[in-house]
Write a protein that holds these residues in place. Structure first.
Motif, PDB file in Angstrom:
ATOM      1  N   ARG A 213       0.830  -1.210   0.000  1.00  0.00           N
ATOM      2  CA  ARG A 213       0.000   0.000   0.000  1.00  0.00           C
ATOM      3  C   ARG A 213       0.864   1.259   0.000  1.00  0.00           C
ATOM      4  NH1 ARG A 213      -2.422  -2.818   3.766  1.00  0.00           N
ATOM      5  NH2 ARG A 213      -1.366  -1.664   5.438  1.00  0.00           N
ATOM      6  N   LEU A 214       0.318   2.308  -0.600  1.00  0.00           N
ATOM      7  CA  LEU A 214       0.930   3.623  -0.505  1.00  0.00           C
ATOM      8  C   LEU A 214       0.074   4.494   0.411  1.00  0.00           C
ATOM      9  CD1 LEU A 214       1.916   4.448  -4.219  1.00  0.00           C
ATOM     10  CD2 LEU A 214       3.427   3.683  -2.375  1.00  0.00           C
ATOM     11  N   GLU A 215       0.735   5.182   1.328  1.00  0.00           N
ATOM     12  CA  GLU A 215       0.049   6.108   2.226  1.00  0.00           C
ATOM     13  C   GLU A 215       0.697   7.478   2.059  1.00  0.00           C
ATOM     14  OE1 GLU A 215       0.373   4.377   6.074  1.00  0.00           O
ATOM     15  OE2 GLU A 215      -0.673   2.525   5.484  1.00  0.00           O
ATOM     16  N   ASN A 216      -0.049   8.360   1.429  1.00  0.00           N
ATOM     17  CA  ASN A 216       0.494   9.678   1.075  1.00  0.00           C
ATOM     18  C   ASN A 216       1.747   9.540   0.213  1.00  0.00           C
ATOM     19  OD1 ASN A 216      -1.499  11.081   2.617  1.00  0.00           O
ATOM     20  ND2 ASN A 216      -0.305  10.677   4.480  1.00  0.00           N
ATOM     21  N   GLY A 217       1.705   8.556  -0.700  1.00  0.00           N
ATOM     22  CA  GLY A 217       2.807   8.344  -1.629  1.00  0.00           C
ATOM     23  C   GLY A 217       3.968   7.545  -1.060  1.00  0.00           C
ATOM     24  N   PRO A 219       5.424   4.023   0.647  1.00  0.00           N
ATOM     25  CA  PRO A 219       5.070   2.607   0.775  1.00  0.00           C
ATOM     26  C   PRO A 219       4.996   2.158   2.231  1.00  0.00           C
ATOM     27  CG  PRO A 219       7.355   2.820   0.073  1.00  0.00           C
ATOM     28  CD  PRO A 219       6.756   4.201   0.032  1.00  0.00           C
ATOM     29  N   GLY A 220       4.009   1.300   2.529  1.00  0.00           N
ATOM     30  CA  GLY A 220       3.862   0.786   3.891  1.00  0.00           C
ATOM     31  C   GLY A 220       5.070  -0.007   4.340  1.00  0.00           C
ATOM     32  N   ILE A 221       5.700  -0.729   3.430  1.00  0.00           N
ATOM     33  CA  ILE A 221       6.993  -1.367   3.697  1.00  0.00           C
ATOM     34  C   ILE A 221       7.925  -0.948   2.571  1.00  0.00           C
ATOM     35  CG2 ILE A 221       6.060  -3.359   4.948  1.00  0.00           C
ATOM     36  CD1 ILE A 221       6.350  -4.987   2.378  1.00  0.00           C
ATOM     37  N   ASP A 222       9.188  -0.758   2.861  1.00  0.00           N
ATOM     38  CA  ASP A 222      10.077  -0.304   1.792  1.00  0.00           C
ATOM     39  C   ASP A 222      10.900  -1.453   1.235  1.00  0.00           C
ATOM     40  OD1 ASP A 222      12.466  -0.697   3.306  1.00  0.00           O
ATOM     41  OD2 ASP A 222      12.261   1.299   4.192  1.00  0.00           O
ATOM     42  N   GLY A 223      11.658  -1.155   0.210  1.00  0.00           N
ATOM     43  CA  GLY A 223      12.413  -2.176  -0.501  1.00  0.00           C
ATOM     44  C   GLY A 223      13.502  -2.851   0.300  1.00  0.00           C
ATOM     45  N   ASN A 224      13.907  -2.268   1.421  1.00  0.00           N
ATOM     46  CA  ASN A 224      14.950  -2.888   2.241  1.00  0.00           C
ATOM     47  C   ASN A 224      14.394  -3.891   3.257  1.00  0.00           C
ATOM     48  OD1 ASN A 224      17.075  -1.503   1.049  1.00  0.00           O
ATOM     49  ND2 ASN A 224      16.924   0.237   2.457  1.00  0.00           N
ATOM     50  N   GLY A 229       7.557  -9.912  10.417  1.00  0.00           N
ATOM     51  CA  GLY A 229       6.321  -9.417  11.006  1.00  0.00           C
ATOM     52  C   GLY A 229       5.287  -8.931  10.006  1.00  0.00           C
ATOM     53  N   VAL A 230       5.567  -9.080   8.715  1.00  0.00           N
ATOM     54  CA  VAL A 230       4.663  -8.582   7.665  1.00  0.00           C
ATOM     55  C   VAL A 230       3.668  -9.671   7.267  1.00  0.00           C
ATOM     56  CG1 VAL A 230       4.550  -7.774   5.278  1.00  0.00           C
ATOM     57  CG2 VAL A 230       6.366  -6.943   6.788  1.00  0.00           C
ATOM     58  N   LYS A 231       2.407  -9.282   7.102  1.00  0.00           N
ATOM     59  CA  LYS A 231       1.385 -10.196   6.594  1.00  0.00           C
ATOM     60  C   LYS A 231       1.405 -10.128   5.065  1.00  0.00           C
ATOM     61  CE  LYS A 231      -1.727  -9.864  10.570  1.00  0.00           C
ATOM     62  NZ  LYS A 231      -3.087  -9.472  11.033  1.00  0.00           N
ATOM     63  N   LEU A 315      -2.468   1.628  -9.326  1.00  0.00           N
ATOM     64  CA  LEU A 315      -1.006   1.494  -9.304  1.00  0.00           C
ATOM     65  C   LEU A 315      -0.359   2.883  -9.371  1.00  0.00           C
ATOM     66  CD1 LEU A 315       1.435  -0.510  -9.464  1.00  0.00           C
ATOM     67  CD2 LEU A 315       1.342  -0.224 -11.949  1.00  0.00           C
ATOM     68  N   GLY A 316       0.468   3.173  -8.379  1.00  0.00           N
ATOM     69  CA  GLY A 316       1.156   4.469  -8.324  1.00  0.00           C
ATOM     70  C   GLY A 316       0.456   5.478  -7.441  1.00  0.00           C
ATOM     71  N   THR A 317      -0.791   5.212  -7.080  1.00  0.00           N
ATOM     72  CA  THR A 317      -1.519   6.119  -6.182  1.00  0.00           C
ATOM     73  C   THR A 317      -1.948   5.387  -4.900  1.00  0.00           C
ATOM     74  OG1 THR A 317      -3.583   5.636  -7.367  1.00  0.00           O
ATOM     75  CG2 THR A 317      -2.368   7.614  -8.020  1.00  0.00           C
ATOM     76  N   ASP A 318      -2.519   4.200  -5.051  1.00  0.00           N
ATOM     77  CA  ASP A 318      -2.978   3.431  -3.894  1.00  0.00           C
ATOM     78  C   ASP A 318      -1.992   2.331  -3.489  1.00  0.00           C
ATOM     79  OD1 ASP A 318      -5.374   4.900  -3.911  1.00  0.00           O
ATOM     80  OD2 ASP A 318      -6.251   3.528  -5.383  1.00  0.00           O
ATOM     81  N   PHE A 319      -1.206   1.883  -4.407  1.00  0.00           N
ATOM     82  CA  PHE A 319      -0.251   0.800  -4.133  1.00  0.00           C
ATOM     83  C   PHE A 319       0.879   0.853  -5.152  1.00  0.00           C
ATOM     84  CE2 PHE A 319      -3.736  -0.698  -6.774  1.00  0.00           C
ATOM     85  CZ  PHE A 319      -3.092  -1.299  -7.853  1.00  0.00           C
ATOM     86  N   ALA A 320       1.969   0.187  -4.831  1.00  0.00           N
ATOM     87  CA  ALA A 320       3.128   0.159  -5.725  1.00  0.00           C
ATOM     88  C   ALA A 320       3.987  -1.058  -5.406  1.00  0.00           C
ATOM     89  CB  ALA A 320       3.953   1.441  -5.578  1.00  0.00           C
ATOM     90  N   TYR A 321       4.829  -1.418  -6.362  1.00  0.00           N
ATOM     91  CA  TYR A 321       5.778  -2.516  -6.152  1.00  0.00           C
ATOM     92  C   TYR A 321       7.015  -1.992  -5.432  1.00  0.00           C
ATOM     93  CZ  TYR A 321       3.294  -5.673  -9.351  1.00  0.00           C
ATOM     94  OH  TYR A 321       2.367  -6.492  -9.937  1.00  0.00           O
TER      95      TYR A 321
END
Length: 413
Positions: A213-217, A219-224, A229-231, A315-321
């Motif tokens: 998910r993206l929250e204000n652009g 990501p909820g979890i980042d690439g690192n 603990g992530v579902k 994609l790009g507003t609500d969520f991203a890879y």
């Protein structure tokens, strides 16, 4: 065969003489005790006689089939050599028979496909009565070009119910409703305990990724993240499979993922994305091209689609890879058939697949479905043509895009 016939006829002669002697003894002694034994013995000998005749017929049939198979194999070899320069053929599949399928002619290979996996499996134009279409069905039905004797039919079925469910074989394949299911990626892990795969019809073409998910652009979890603990949602019925996440590494850190919780929402891809958006899960383990494939821009008729393209337009507003370009979870690329272990389907289809991959018709299909960059090149492909790699195939550490484009690059720290 002559020697076999002599032996069988000699045995029949001996049996007849023995029966004659038994009845002669019975007549002399007028014994009622020997009568049942004689009758039983006669029945046994008659059964043996019939078996011998059947065996002889079987040998004759086997000899004829063997000769036909040898002739067919020689023809297949010659045609395969010539197929690189011509569109004709005549290659024959393996002589091994298919496993019995209830209610299905043993002369016909029945392959199942769903309609929600563009461009591999989808519906054709409505003016043509919305036939099963896509790269997979079109290629399957084109195999007759190189294998004229191959009878193959394609039918619609639900991916999960018929083919592959929550990390186990689907009921359709398990109970023999179909010979195989089409356009599945040959993954590592659990699928190989249930299934066997045909030769691939595309190269190692399906990258995996992690969607969040993206929250204000942001990501909820980042690439690192190592996902502790992530579902994480597994898309039921689809590759990559849940167990594949344990064998791949983070494209930003080079470290494996660990300590995550896998959840399997209902509803395949749409269900997994909805679970991400409503907070049931924090990430999805999914094909890295899935959002692009399901976007409304790439859905010819959104109102008729088997997925909600509006949902994927986020994609790009609500969520991203936050992870892309992960390939090591697969053994091979997209295959024509995934079938139950022991079915013999790959042995039947593989010679035909391998011959067809050398034809101009294969190149034409690759162009038609915009898959030239992931098809196996043959003499009909333009020499030296280098196509740009799509962004979702690139590993995250090579991306220069940001999350607003749907594909986050690695964090700086």
């Amino acid at each position: 065969l002559i020697c076999f016939s002599i032996v069988v006829n000699f045995k029949i002669f001996v049996i007849n003489r023995l029966i004659t002697h038994i009845f002669f003894i019975m007549k002399l002694r007028s014994s009622t005790i020997l009568l049942p034994s004689a009758i039983a013995l006669l029945l046994v000998f008659q059964s043996a006689d019939a078996t011998a005749d059947g065996s002889q017929s079987s040998v004759l049939r086997g000899s004829a089939v063997g000769a036909a198979v040898a002739k067919s194999n020689n023809r297949a070899h010659r045609n395969l050599k010539n197929s690189k320069k011509s569109k004709g053929g005549g290659s024959e599949g393996s002589s091994r028979g298919l496993a019995s399928v209830p209610g299905v002619s043993s002369d016909v290979v029945l392959l199942a496909t769903d309609i929600n996996y563009p461009p591999f499996a989808q519906l054709g134009p409505i003016v043509d009565d919305s036939p099963l279409s896509g790269f997979g069905p079109d290629l399957a039905l084109s195999l007759s070009e190189v294998c004229p004797s191959l009878q193959l039919e394609v039918t619609q079925a639900d991916w999960v119910e018929a083919c592959w469910g929550s990390n186990m074989i689907g009921e359709g394949l398990k109970t023999g409703g179909y010979h195989g299911c089409m356009t599945y990626t040959h993954t590592a892990g659990v699928r190989n305990r249930y299934m066997e795969f045909s030769s691939p019809i595309l190269s190692d073409n399906k990258a995996a990724g992690i969607l969040t998910r993206l929250e204000n652009g942001v990501p909820g979890i980042d690439g690192n993240s190592d996902l502790t603990g992530v579902k994480v949602a597994d898309v039921v019925g689809w590759a990559p499979t849940a167990d594949n996440l344990a064998i791949v590494t983070n494209r930003c850190t080079g470290e494996p993922f660990a300590g995550y919780e896998l959840i399997s929402p209902e509803g395949q891809n749409d269900g997994a994305l909805q679970a991400l958006l409503d907070g049931t899960v924090d990430a999805i383990w999914i094909y890295s091209d899935q959002a692009e494939s399901y976007s409304c821009a790439n859905t010819p008729k959104p109102d008729e689609a088997a997925w909600n393209c509006t949902l994927w337009d986020g994609l790009g507003t609500d969520f991203a890879y936050v992870q892309t370009g992960i390939f090591e979870w697969s053994v091979a690329g997209t295959t024509l058939s995934m079938s139950k272990k022991g079915s013999g389907v790959p042995e039947v289809l593989n010679p035909c697949i391998e011959a067809f991959l050398e034809t101009e018709s294969y190149y034409d299909l690759c162009v038609k479905y915009d898959l030239v960059n992931t098809c196996f090149s043959n003499d009909f492909f333009p020499a030296g043509e280098i196509l740009e790699e799509p962004v979702y195939h690139l590993p995250t550490n090579e991306l220069t895009t940001d999350c607003s484009e749907g594909y986050c690059s690695c964090p700086s720290s």
